[in-house]
Every structure is written in C-alpha cells, then in structure tokens.
Write an enzyme that holds these catalytic residues in place. Sequence first.
Site, PDB file in Angstrom:
ATOM      1  NE  ARG A 197      10.729  -2.526 -12.149  1.00  0.00           N
ATOM      2  CZ  ARG A 197      10.052  -1.404 -12.446  1.00  0.00           C
ATOM      3  NH1 ARG A 197       8.765  -1.451 -12.758  1.00  0.00           N
ATOM      4  NH2 ARG A 197      10.668  -0.237 -12.445  1.00  0.00           N
ATOM      5  CB  THR A 199       0.869  -2.758 -12.770  1.00  0.00           C
ATOM      6  OG1 THR A 199       0.464  -2.497 -11.419  1.00  0.00           O
ATOM      7  CG2 THR A 199      -0.335  -3.070 -13.613  1.00  0.00           C
ATOM      8  CG  HIS A 221       7.077  -2.367 -17.911  1.00  0.00           C
ATOM      9  ND1 HIS A 221       8.149  -2.908 -17.242  1.00  0.00           N
ATOM     10  CD2 HIS A 221       6.630  -1.358 -17.109  1.00  0.00           C
ATOM     11  CE1 HIS A 221       8.344  -2.261 -16.103  1.00  0.00           C
ATOM     12  NE2 HIS A 221       7.427  -1.321 -15.996  1.00  0.00           N
ATOM     13  CD  GLU A 252       9.136  -6.089 -18.006  1.00  0.00           C
ATOM     14  OE1 GLU A 252       9.536  -5.000 -18.465  1.00  0.00           O
ATOM     15  OE2 GLU A 252       8.364  -6.173 -17.053  1.00  0.00           O
ATOM     16  CG  MET A 305      -2.092   0.856   1.173  1.00  0.00           C
ATOM     17  SD  MET A 305      -3.265   0.410  -0.095  1.00  0.00           S
ATOM     18  CE  MET A 305      -4.794   0.545   0.820  1.00  0.00           C
ATOM     19  N   GLY A 306       1.742   1.366  -1.018  1.00  0.00           N
ATOM     20  CA  GLY A 306       2.486   2.611  -1.216  1.00  0.00           C
ATOM     21  C   GLY A 306       1.613   3.550  -2.034  1.00  0.00           C
ATOM     22  NE  ARG A 307       5.190   7.511  -4.479  1.00  0.00           N
ATOM     23  CZ  ARG A 307       6.338   7.609  -3.811  1.00  0.00           C
ATOM     24  NH1 ARG A 307       6.477   8.484  -2.851  1.00  0.00           N
ATOM     25  NH2 ARG A 307       7.349   6.817  -4.113  1.00  0.00           N
ATOM     26  CB  ILE A 308       1.217   2.564  -7.440  1.00  0.00           C
ATOM     27  CG1 ILE A 308       2.185   3.577  -8.071  1.00  0.00           C
ATOM     28  CG2 ILE A 308       0.368   1.907  -8.529  1.00  0.00           C
ATOM     29  CD1 ILE A 308       3.247   2.970  -8.992  1.00  0.00           C
TER      30      ILE A 308
HETATM   31  C1  DGY Z   1       8.464   2.623 -13.244  1.00  0.00           C
HETATM   32  O1  DGY Z   1       8.497   3.848 -13.310  1.00  0.00           O
HETATM   33  O2  DGY Z   1       9.113   1.990 -12.413  1.00  0.00           O
HETATM   34  C2  DGY Z   1       7.583   1.921 -14.215  1.00  0.00           C
HETATM   35  O3  DGY Z   1       7.693   0.567 -14.128  1.00  0.00           O
HETATM   36  C3  DGY Z   1       7.821   2.417 -15.627  1.00  0.00           C
HETATM   37  O4  DGY Z   1       7.389   3.694 -15.711  1.00  0.00           O
END
Ligand code: DGY
Length: 330
Positions: free
Chosen positions: A234, A232, A282, A263, A155-158
Amino acid sequence: MTKPTVYVTRRIPDEGLDLLRETCEVRVWEGSLPPAREVLLREVADAAGVLTMLSDRVDAAFFDAAPTLQVVSNYAVGFDNIDVPEATRRGIPVGNTPGVLTGTTADLAFALLMAAARRIVEGAQYVQSGAWKTWGPMTLLGQDVHGATLGIVGMGRIGQAMARRGRGFDMRVLYSGGQPDEQMEAEQVELDDLLRQSDFVSLHVPLTPKTRGLIGARELALMKPTAILINTARGPIVDSAALHDALANGTIAYAALDVTDPEPIPPDDPLLALDNCLIIPHLGSASHATRGKMARMAAENLLAGLRGERLPTCVNPGVYGDQARAACDD
Ligand code: DGY
C-alpha cells in the site's frame, strides 16, 4: 420471495456476478471510475449486501446510509478502506479475498524487481526513441539479481511467495515480521538490519496505523545507495516526500512502485519526474485468472452474509463473538 438487493461498486468478472445473480437482485456501478461518494451513499440505501473495491471508503457515514445492510464484501485482500471496528460495532461482517491473489501479486513484485534491476523500461524507451545505434559495452548496465540480498518486510502469504521467487533466483533472503514457511531458507532480522543489508527491499505488510509511514527518511537513509525499493503493498507505507528526496539525492538507487499515496498519483507528483522511479497502476492481482477467483470469493462471502452464515473469509470475526485471527496478514 423477493430477492435481496446487492450493490456492486464496479464491474467485476462474471465468475462473481453470475453467482450473485442466481439469488440476488444485483445492481452494478458500470462507470470506469468509482461511484462518487454521494452516489455510493445513495446506492447503498436499500442494499442488503455491498461488494466494495479498495477505492470505496466504508465508514460510519456509509453504514448510516445503508440501514438494511447485512454484509460488506471487499474485492481485495487488503481492507484498509474499511472502518472494521465500526462494522463490528454495528454487527456487520466484512469479507476479503486472501490466498487467491498471493502468487499473482508476488509475480508482479518480482517482475518489478527484475525490471528495476535490469533497466527494462529504460531499455524499451531507448529502443523506441531511436537511440539504439549499436551494441554498447557500457549501455544500460544494471544490477545482478542472482546472488543479491532480498529483504522482505512482512513475511505473510505474499512475502513468503516473494521469498520463494527470490530463492529460485539464488538470492539470499532476509525478512522482518511474520513467519517463513518451514523449508524456506530465510533469515529473520530486525527491520533496520534488513534495510542496511539488502540490495532489494520489498514491502509486504498490510496498511495499519503501525505500518503507515514505516519507510521514511530515517529508514531510507539506512539503505544502500545501490538499493532498490519495491512496493506492491500500500502506498502510505512509504513516506512519498522522503522517498522523492532519497531518489533525487542518490540515498537509494531506484524505486519500483505498484502502489502510491494517494492513488492515483497526481500527474504533477514530483516522483513522476524522476527517471529512477518506476510506477505502475496498482496491478498486483491483475491477472484474468486471479481476478476471476477474487470475484467468486467476494461473491461467496457476500452470499454467506446474506444467508446469515459465517463468511468463509471474514476480517472481523468479532461479529461472531470470537476473537479468531483476521483472514489477512498480507
Ligand atoms: C488487494 O487485494 O489488496 C490488492 O491490493 C488488490 O488486489
């Protein structure tokens, strides 16, 4: 006065390049693929600053090849491509781009969630292939998003931005790790409980030695057979072989991945043969506006480093002799 030389390892939006060009001699790698390792090491030989991508490995050999280097600025919030302790040992500040891509990445994570739940890609393929002959009472039934349980790992920013999207869709939100913002209705649970209870599990932790392989066979086995995994963050956070088995055996229902390990994913990777695995290349931060902001932020970090000033967003504040928290928790 001679301008400092800056190497930019891929073409980025002009918002960043124009700013750099005002005071620096800027060399940009124009290839559609990243520079080969030997090219990268050659190009950084006279650079005072390097603006790197997540596809560039920045390690001891990189630093050895760049004797005049003063700063590395990564065009990403994640910095697992960089040996940060090595940079710190050498007194090189490293910047990243936190904050500006939060909403854009959460939008994409939610888009994957929706696409997986409501079988959007299969629906489009069904129409394109000519299989759509009539409205079907049993055609391509999916899962409801509203009312379902969304489990946020990290639960960080994203993660918080993803949680807000989930709440906007009347989802129950669970999370493990990090902190919710104050008003958010979200329940903190242990990871195992989150995996057992969630209909959708979305990963938002950075890649570190601790999170590598965080979701393996044991964790996948805890999930519901109807569960959908969204990544989304890594690729290496998920054990790909275990994920393949879990999807092939029906241990979980579906995976929607913006990131893979490695990747790009090789064309013969068995995950690509599954019809319950959606993979995109990605694209988390890939909006025009956000990539422009990232370019500007990366340029500002780099210029601050060249002026000998503290980077606005520095991942190794230890270079300044303090232990402030790194500017990345997602
Ligand atoms: C990040 O910024 O780490 C994303 O994976 C690519 O923008």
